[in-house]
Design an enzyme around this catalytic site. Sequence first.
Site, mmCIF file in Angstrom:
data_model
loop_
_atom_site.group_PDB
_atom_site.id
_atom_site.type_symbol
_atom_site.label_atom_id
_atom_site.label_comp_id
_atom_site.label_asym_id
_atom_site.label_seq_id
_atom_site.Cartn_x
_atom_site.Cartn_y
_atom_site.Cartn_z
ATOM 1 N N VAL A 102 2.134 1.719 5.258
ATOM 2 C CA VAL A 102 1.781 1.851 6.700
ATOM 3 C C VAL A 102 2.531 3.637 6.785
ATOM 4 O O VAL A 102 2.302 4.113 7.342
ATOM 5 C CB VAL A 102 2.781 1.045 7.880
ATOM 6 C CG1 VAL A 102 4.181 1.590 7.862
ATOM 7 C CG2 VAL A 102 2.125 1.417 8.811
ATOM 8 N N ALA A 255 9.324 -1.406 0.519
ATOM 9 C CA ALA A 255 8.049 -1.983 1.262
ATOM 10 C C ALA A 255 7.645 -1.983 1.614
ATOM 11 O O ALA A 255 7.534 0.228 1.824
ATOM 12 C CB ALA A 255 8.709 -2.671 2.547
ATOM 13 N N ASP A 256 6.402 -1.687 1.085
ATOM 14 C CA ASP A 256 5.001 -0.697 2.002
ATOM 15 C C ASP A 256 4.729 -1.085 2.898
ATOM 16 O O ASP A 256 4.013 -0.171 3.791
ATOM 17 C CB ASP A 256 3.984 -1.168 1.040
ATOM 18 C CG ASP A 256 3.866 -0.745 -0.367
ATOM 19 O OD1 ASP A 256 3.387 0.074 -0.533
ATOM 20 O OD2 ASP A 256 4.340 -1.451 -0.702
ATOM 21 N N ARG A 257 5.324 -2.168 4.031
ATOM 22 C CA ARG A 257 5.489 -1.767 5.208
ATOM 23 C C ARG A 257 5.832 -3.563 5.683
ATOM 24 O O ARG A 257 5.838 -4.555 5.504
ATOM 25 C CB ARG A 257 3.742 -2.383 5.283
ATOM 26 C CG ARG A 257 3.350 -2.505 7.864
ATOM 27 C CD ARG A 257 1.973 -2.805 7.861
ATOM 28 N NE ARG A 257 0.981 -1.702 7.674
ATOM 29 C CZ ARG A 257 -0.066 -1.580 7.499
ATOM 30 N NH1 ARG A 257 -0.370 -1.526 9.371
ATOM 31 N NH2 ARG A 257 -1.101 -0.780 7.320
ATOM 32 N N ALA A 265 5.912 -6.776 3.711
ATOM 33 C CA ALA A 265 4.726 -6.283 2.708
ATOM 34 C C ALA A 265 5.043 -5.824 1.060
ATOM 35 O O ALA A 265 5.998 -4.215 1.687
ATOM 36 C CB ALA A 265 3.009 -5.663 3.134
#
Length: 366
Positions: A102, A255-257, A265
């Site tokens: 995000v 964390a990517d989102r 995620a």
Amino acid sequence: MSQLEAIVWKDGQLKILDQLLLPTKSVHLRIETVQQGWQAIQKMQVRGAPAIAIVGCLSIAAELQATLGDESPGAQHPDCESLHNYVSFSLAHLVTARPTAVNMRTEADALTKYSSSVRNTCTVAEMKVKLIEWCKNLLAEDVATNKRLGDHGMQSILDDAQKESREKVTLVTICNTGSLATAGYGTALGVVRSLHAKEKLGGLFMLETRPYMQGARLTAFEAVVENWPNSTLVCDGAVGALLNTHKVDAAVVGADRVAANGDTANKIGTYQLAVLCAAHKVPFYVCTTATSIDMTLESGAAIPIEHRPQEEMTRVAGHRVAAPGIKCWNPAFDVTPARLITGGIVTEFGVFRPDQLKEAMASHNK
């Protein structure tokens, strides 16, 4: 140029470390256009949610830098409205390169808003300079943010360790979340870096992170360069045996989102690591800056999951390892439910339980 300097902005030029070539080669590529930035992100020559956002924005800055001084009526951006529209369009395009992380969208929204705020206050040349400076500042801001995050995570883990009178801690991680994934410090590996600086790091286990091998290629590379003690590479399938036979004080992942409820995620394999940590009572920490927290999503069920080409599974270093004709399922990310994040969510503002996240972010966004 440092082996770990993944993003370099110097004299108006953007260069990135081609992470597809690590650890055998250290090659910096020049990014001159937005499309080159998009391709580098999509091909994973640059990866890691914070780094993706920084490179995306700086690819716009590189284009604008190249046109400084060309503000004639026939120029590409003859007026500020045209320039704003181009920046907005470019940012929207960059967001499509890797949809799960995000950060690119977060910074795209922020830069679009900033561009809109200055377009009626200056000339085209002045607006270009302002936009370039905004993008350049992301580098220093990211390092400072990650240092704060690293120190918060370090203190939380050490507080738990002191309850058992342990002076040093041993951690396990997956994927790569260090200098190569950020502007130069790291999120989960930022916690490792902070512990090492205080001589409190006893060891680090890192999972290979199949199929892209970010743990083996990148985290192991950082560990060797930084001389982190007792750094040990582990097969993804061996982590259960590791936790069953070795003392591991905590798991730290990036964390990517992160959704509003704390569902996270991250790189594929993170969920199974969290399940195994819960089974072995190992605290599980998600380490992320606020830019990766998406309060527009109530839960992880709404996070889009990127699927990668099957060749990443069927071939290793260009050599086929799977039977021709076999079907492949290759998600790049999985979602770890908030209930498994037992250590907490580590941010630059502090460490929070998943159920504290909404209130914490609301407080810091005022």
